[in-house]
Each structure stands twice: as structure tokens, then as C-alpha cells.
Write a protein that holds these residues in place. Sequence first.
Motif, PDB file in Angstrom:
ATOM      1  N   ILE A  20       0.840  -1.203   0.000  1.00 10.65           N
ATOM      2  CA  ILE A  20       0.000   0.000   0.000  1.00 10.65           C
ATOM      3  C   ILE A  20       0.874   1.251   0.000  1.00 10.65           C
ATOM      4  CG2 ILE A  20      -1.635   1.365   1.375  1.00 10.65           C
ATOM      5  CD1 ILE A  20      -2.888  -1.304   2.286  1.00 10.65           C
TER       6      ILE A  20
ATOM      7  N   ARG B 121      -5.333   9.715   1.904  1.00  3.34           N
ATOM      8  CA  ARG B 121      -6.293   8.602   1.843  1.00  3.34           C
ATOM      9  C   ARG B 121      -5.642   7.266   2.190  1.00  3.34           C
ATOM     10  NH1 ARG B 121      -8.071  10.874  -3.670  1.00  3.34           N
ATOM     11  NH2 ARG B 121      -9.561  12.457  -3.047  1.00  3.34           N
ATOM     12  N   ALA B 122      -4.347   7.177   2.080  1.00  3.60           N
ATOM     13  CA  ALA B 122      -3.654   5.905   2.297  1.00  3.60           C
ATOM     14  C   ALA B 122      -3.523   5.554   3.768  1.00  3.60           C
ATOM     15  CB  ALA B 122      -2.277   5.943   1.641  1.00  3.60           C
TER      16      ALA B 122
ATOM     17  N   ALA C 110      -6.450   3.670   4.918  1.00  6.78           N
ATOM     18  CA  ALA C 110      -6.477   2.369   4.224  1.00  6.78           C
ATOM     19  C   ALA C 110      -5.536   1.379   4.901  1.00  6.78           C
ATOM     20  CB  ALA C 110      -6.091   2.547   2.753  1.00  6.78           C
TER      21      ALA C 110
END
Length: 166
Positions: free
Chosen positions: A90, A114-115, A118
Motif C-alpha cells: 500500500i 487517503r492511504a 487504508a
Amino acid sequence: MSMISGQLPAHAVMPGGRVLDEVRRLVVTALVAGVGYSFFTSAGQGRCVGGVDADGGFVDRYGQQTDAVPACIDLTLRPSPVVFLVLAAIVAWVVTRVVRRATDEDAALRIIGRAGPAVIVAAIVSVVLSQVAFSAIPLEGWDGTGTPVVPGWLSVDVVISPMSTG
């Protein structure tokens, strides 16, 4: 250029410095998520088929005396290396995407921003799935032969040994 309260003025920040700071934050988030995953993905369960009667002799799983030492099974859940690879993938994917697609600093910061969630969600989902699948491994029906069915994506150590009497 004067410094006020120990901070540099906004125009003195290195170009791309905010992006590097967010990448560093993402890497730290992934490391903390990995440590948390390791901590919460450790469990064990075991069972012996039979036991010892009041006279010190062995009994089988039905309570009948036997000369055979009953078998015991111990399962230990360990963190899966695949999850660590997913967390690293990721981070690598996000950095690659920033380099290839971000047109300015704000776009890069949005992608990196946004990571972080996640990575955290991936670690939490992995813990929940691992614990649920591990607790669903049926040991009650184990008769002392073979091994119970363990999902292939779990990292589980299976040890079958004779019952200790001491």
C-alpha cells in the motif's frame, strides 16, 4: 528572514517538504499498524483426547481405561507475513501513484492522506478475520488422529504430542 517562536516562515519550507512529511507519516502509520497487527494476531488453543483417571492410569476420550497415552493438539496463531507485505505494498503503491499522477502538492497530499486510513483498515480487518477464522477451527471433533482443517491463509503452528502426566 526572521524566525518567530522557533518556526520558519511558510516560504522557507523546502519544496515538497509537506509531501515528504506526509510520506513519513504514512510509513510510521504502516509500521504502527504492523506492530498492532502482530500484537493482536496471537492466540492459542489446544485439546487432549482423553486424560488421567484417579489411579493415575490413562483414559480415552470416552472415559475408558487404556494403555495408550492420549494425544494432545496445540494450535498457535501467528501473524501472517502476507499482511506485512500488503501494508508495504500500500505504501509503495501510494508513493508510485504520487510520483506518476500528482500534478501539484495538494493532489499529492490528497492521495497520501487517503492511504493512512487504508493501512489502518487493512490491519484491523486482518486481525478480525484471523481471530474469527482461528476461533472457528473445530477442535471438539478431533479424535487424536490427523489434523483439523486450517484455512491456508492463516499462519498457524500445529503441534500434536502425547499427553504429559506431570
